[in-house]
Write an enzyme that holds these catalytic residues in place. Structure first.
Site, short mmCIF file in Angstrom:
data_model
loop_
_atom_site.label_atom_id
_atom_site.label_comp_id
_atom_site.label_asym_id
_atom_site.label_seq_id
_atom_site.Cartn_x
_atom_site.Cartn_y
_atom_site.Cartn_z
N ASP A 103 50.30 87.31 118.42
CA ASP A 103 49.44 86.59 117.48
C ASP A 103 50.05 86.77 116.09
O ASP A 103 49.89 87.84 115.49
CB ASP A 103 48.03 87.17 117.56
CG ASP A 103 47.08 86.63 116.50
OD1 ASP A 103 47.37 85.58 115.90
OD2 ASP A 103 46.04 87.28 116.27
N HIS B 17 51.25 81.13 111.77
CA HIS B 17 51.38 82.19 110.76
C HIS B 17 52.35 83.27 111.20
O HIS B 17 52.34 83.70 112.35
CB HIS B 17 50.01 82.78 110.39
CG HIS B 17 49.29 83.49 111.49
ND1 HIS B 17 49.38 84.86 111.67
CD2 HIS B 17 48.42 83.05 112.44
CE1 HIS B 17 48.61 85.22 112.69
NE2 HIS B 17 48.02 84.14 113.18
N HIS C 290 44.85 91.31 119.13
CA HIS C 290 44.70 92.37 118.13
C HIS C 290 44.80 93.76 118.74
O HIS C 290 44.31 94.74 118.19
CB HIS C 290 43.38 92.21 117.34
CG HIS C 290 43.44 91.10 116.35
ND1 HIS C 290 42.52 90.96 115.33
CD2 HIS C 290 44.31 90.07 116.20
CE1 HIS C 290 42.83 89.89 114.61
NE2 HIS C 290 43.90 89.34 115.13
N GLU D 283 47.27 84.50 107.00
CA GLU D 283 46.25 84.04 107.94
C GLU D 283 45.34 85.17 108.40
O GLU D 283 44.12 84.99 108.53
CB GLU D 283 46.91 83.39 109.16
CG GLU D 283 45.95 82.62 110.06
CD GLU D 283 45.23 83.48 111.10
OE1 GLU D 283 44.24 83.01 111.68
OE2 GLU D 283 45.65 84.63 111.32
N GLU D 284 45.89 86.35 108.65
CA GLU D 284 45.09 87.46 109.19
C GLU D 284 44.03 87.97 108.21
O GLU D 284 43.12 88.69 108.61
CB GLU D 284 46.00 88.62 109.62
CG GLU D 284 46.89 88.32 110.82
CD GLU D 284 46.12 88.16 112.12
OE1 GLU D 284 44.88 88.26 112.11
OE2 GLU D 284 46.78 87.94 113.16
N ASP E 252 47.99 78.74 117.26
CA ASP E 252 47.67 80.16 117.22
C ASP E 252 47.35 80.60 118.64
O ASP E 252 47.17 79.77 119.54
CB ASP E 252 46.49 80.42 116.29
CG ASP E 252 46.56 81.80 115.63
OD1 ASP E 252 47.13 82.71 116.25
OD2 ASP E 252 46.02 81.94 114.52
#
Length: 349
Positions: A188, A71, A322, A222-223, A242
């Site tokens: 990410d 992603h 994150h 995706e998130e 990922d």
């Protein structure tokens, strides 16, 4: 694929380009332009799907298809409201803790194409002024964006063209260190996207035709949980690429390719996961097998949406996901080599 067959300079270069383009979930115009341009440079067809995702196709020796997904969308925010003092209240796009973005520089993107600089702060940002500055709970209601403009009230902000629903992107603060460490926000999953482009570039440059046709799917939601909710019906297997999580009870490091056996959605396909482990062992790759109880992937979205396929999950190890993330270029090389091993094993056997 041997390590020396990788174009490492290309992989690091495309990663740097990807990280430089803002792309919070749903705000995908600029990043998809970069994706399309890069696919064109490689001479590959890139189809834009109605939802905004991209599908890149590399023909194989048969019509049987293998899917690989990653992603391009990242964490970010959206303007929730304009406060009377000219500060912006924001709402998260994606799942992160507020303390991980406190003090971060950001950019506000208006619907008419203007951009403004800002800083994310708590509503009590100074210990010299507020006695509860240290203890204030970092939650949405207590956070705001300070604009780098002369904006002291709502009317001033309205004159700038900023309104509710405008996207906010975070400064990635990307650093490539000479010793191989890479630190940045949004590894990410832009590290995973760079791995896929590295694989494609290697095949095109060396004129490798894989046994199965490769479908590389790059998602943009995706998130927020529904990135790869559509998959081409001809796919029977999907490798989701990922970031691999690092921390307590996990064995993955920032130099490894992570193979996820199970996450919050349940176990990944037994045969595909076992094959990844076997290939990583065979080729002497740095790898780890882990379970991520607070994680889901594009493969999760595909299966939950009803795709009739088997799925597995792998990717480069990334510390502090994150947050202020870090990986090592070795993790990229190990990921690309494992993807190649899986895609070409039939030709070797």
């Amino acid at each position: 694929m041997k390590a020396e067959e990788l174009n490492q300079e290309y992989v690091l270069g495309i990663l740097e380009k990807l990280l430089a383009v803002p792309s919070p979930s749903g705000f995908f115009g600029p990043i998809m332009k970069l994706v399309e341009e890069e696919a064109a440079k490689l001479g590959l067809a890139c189809e834009r799907l109605p939802k905004g995702s991209a599908l890149i196709k590399l023909p194989g020796r048969s019509d049987e298809a293998l899917g690989m997904s990653a992603h391009v969308d990242t964490l970010g925010a959206m303007v929730r409201s304009v406060k009377e003092n000219g500060r912006l209240r924001f709402t998260p796009v994606g799942g992160y803790s507020m303390h991980s973005v406190e003090g971060e520089y950001c950019t506000i993107h208006t619907r008419d194409g203007r951009t403004y600089s800002g800083t994310i702060q708590s509503t009590r940002p100074s210990v010299h002024v507020f006695p509860d500055a240290r203890d204030l709970k970092r939650e949405e209601a207590n956070m705001e964006i300070r604009l780098d403009e002369s904006a002291a009230n709502r009317a001033d902000v309205a004159a700038l063209g900023i309104r509710t629903g405008d996207y906010v992107s975070f400064d990635p603060r990307t650093v490539f260190l000479p010793n191989g460490w890479i630190k940045s926000r949004h590894l990410d999953d832009k590290a995973g996207v760079a791995c896929l482009f590295g694989l494609l570039e290697s095949y095109v440059r060396r004129e490798v035709v894989p046994p199965r046709t490769l479908y590389v799917f790059l998602s943009v939601y995706e998130e927020v949980g529904h990135g790869s909710s559509y998959m081409p019906p001809e796919l029977r297997e999907l490798l989701a690429i990922d970031m691999g999580a690092i921390g307590d009870d996990l064995s993955c490091t920032e130099r490894d390719v992570s193979i996820c056996a199970k996450d919050s959605s349940g176990p990944y396909d037994y045969e595909m996961t076992s094959k990844l482990i076997r290939l990583a062992e065979r080729d002497g790759l740095g790898f780890a097998v882990d379970i991520y109880p607070y994680y889901s992937s594009d493969a999760t979205a595909a299966v939950r949406a009803g795709s009739n396929l088997r799925a597995a999950l792998l990717g480069p190890g990334v510390q502090a996901s994150h947050g202020m993330e870090r990986t090592h270029r070795d993790a990229l090389w190990n990921t690309i080599r494992l993807l190649d091993a899986y895609a070409t094993e039939e030709a070797r056997d």
